[in-house]
Design a protein around this motif. Structure first.
Motif, PDB file in Angstrom:
ATOM      1  N   ARG A  61      82.643  40.343   4.206  1.00  0.00           N
ATOM      2  CA  ARG A  61      81.352  40.902   4.311  1.00  0.00           C
ATOM      3  C   ARG A  61      81.360  42.215   3.259  1.00  0.00           C
ATOM      4  O   ARG A  61      80.203  42.407   2.698  1.00  0.00           O
ATOM      5  N   GLN A  62      82.274  43.065   3.385  1.00  0.00           N
ATOM      6  CA  GLN A  62      82.278  44.127   2.714  1.00  0.00           C
ATOM      7  C   GLN A  62      82.275  43.684   1.101  1.00  0.00           C
ATOM      8  O   GLN A  62      81.743  44.484   0.140  1.00  0.00           O
ATOM      9  N   ASP A  64      81.060  41.006  -0.242  1.00  0.00           N
ATOM     10  CA  ASP A  64      79.833  40.450  -0.534  1.00  0.00           C
ATOM     11  C   ASP A  64      78.737  41.598  -0.707  1.00  0.00           C
ATOM     12  O   ASP A  64      77.709  41.396  -1.582  1.00  0.00           O
TER      13      ASP A  64
END
Length: 317
Positions: A61-62, A64
């Protein structure tokens, strides 16, 4: 030179990484280890993609969201970034500190946070300056135990000479995946702790034993010389209670001063004693170059990448 646009300012990078450039411009940004481990200097790139090195260790997530480690990003062209406030901190209370030897200070803190033995947290001396330390205690013990190299630095000197029992300080939420999981309690385990890298290894070992791990466990405690060891008696006491646990002290010199100590490079010991690591759990902690070397070696000796847990760190001040 590339320009960094941040907070509506244009900053010449002068060949420095983003963290250095922002500090030179007087823009406050949290920082700790400056090696990418503590992840305190997270920022976000607006447009484009950060280089892989600047996103090493971040979750999907980071990545992305274009988050990156400011200390690991040396821009090659103009970039625009945004600073983040992702470093949730909690108040901790110092409940005990003790000299373990001339080189290592044991610090015990209580805080309302969740952690696993072997993870790490950042201890903040100022709002922008902190240092990461691994956790050597289990949650059931009721305190977070840190092993601090006594170097008289920004944080280590403050802990040793200024912070008193009962005083408050700030810590980040614990991070890292160097902890024990009882999913396969019958696997053999090899744990290597170099210097104060023994801290997460000690925590992982205690958790494994309490959780009933019934595979063979071999711990290599590494130091420059016999006088540099700490917690050796505690490790040997654990070994006396478990027939499956073996503790091997490893030194670079003067092995004759300590019974059962091996004067040999730990990489050579791993090669000779564990030539096939297939299906085994491996935990490595210590100076980054050493950890990286052992990580690669263990992989070449058959350890699955998902079974190698590492905690590299600089000897932080």
């Amino acid at each position: 030179m590339p320009v960094i646009i941040c907070q509506e300012r244009r900053i010449d990078s002068r060949g420095d990484d983003v963290l250095q450039s922002l500090e030179r411009a007087g823009i406050g940004i949290p920082s700790g280890c400056r090696t990418g481990r503590c992840q305190n200097c997270l920022a976000q790139l607006k447009g484009g993609s950060p280089p892989p090195l600047a996103q090493r260790g971040l979750n999907s997530r980071q990545r992305d969201l274009n988050y990156f480690l400011a200390c690991q990003y040396q821009p090659e062209s103009d970039i625009e970034i945004e600073l983040l406030d992702l470093n949730c901190r909690r108040t901790a209370i110092l409940v005990e500190k003790q000299e373990l030897n001339a080189r290592v200070l044991r610090v015990r803190l209580r805080a309302e946070v969740d952690w696993r033995a072997g993870q790490y947290l950042t201890l903040w001396r100022t709002p922008l300056k902190g240092r990461p330390y691994s956790i050597a205690s289990r949650p059931e013990e009721g305190f977070m135990e840190l092993h601090v190299r006594r170097r008289g630095g920004l944080v280590s000197g403050w802990l040793e000479h200024e912070l008193d029992t009962g005083d408050e300080c700030l810590v980040s939420l614990p991070r890292g995946d160097c902890f024990y999981s009882p999913a396969m309690p019958g696997q053999s385990m090899v744990l290597v702790g170099m210097g104060t890298g023994l801290s997460p290894v000690y925590g992982v070992l205690k958790q494994a034993l309490v959780d009933g791990h019934h595979g063979d466990i071999c711990v290599y405690a590494c130091a420059g010389e016999p006088g540099h060891f700490y917690l050796l008696r505690e490790l040997q006491a654990l070994s006396a209670q478990s027939e499956r646990l073996r503790v091997v002290p490893v030194v670079r010199r003067d092995a004759d001063r300590l019974a059962d100590a091996q004067q040999e490079d730990v990489a050579a010991l791993l090669a000779s004693r564990h030539p096939n690591l297939r299906g085994q759990l491996v935990y490595l902690s210590g100076e980054p170059a050493q950890v990286a070397r052992l990580h690669y070696q263990c992989f070449m000796q058959g350890a699955h990448p998902g079974n190698i847990f590492s905690d590299p760190f600089e000897w932080a001040n």
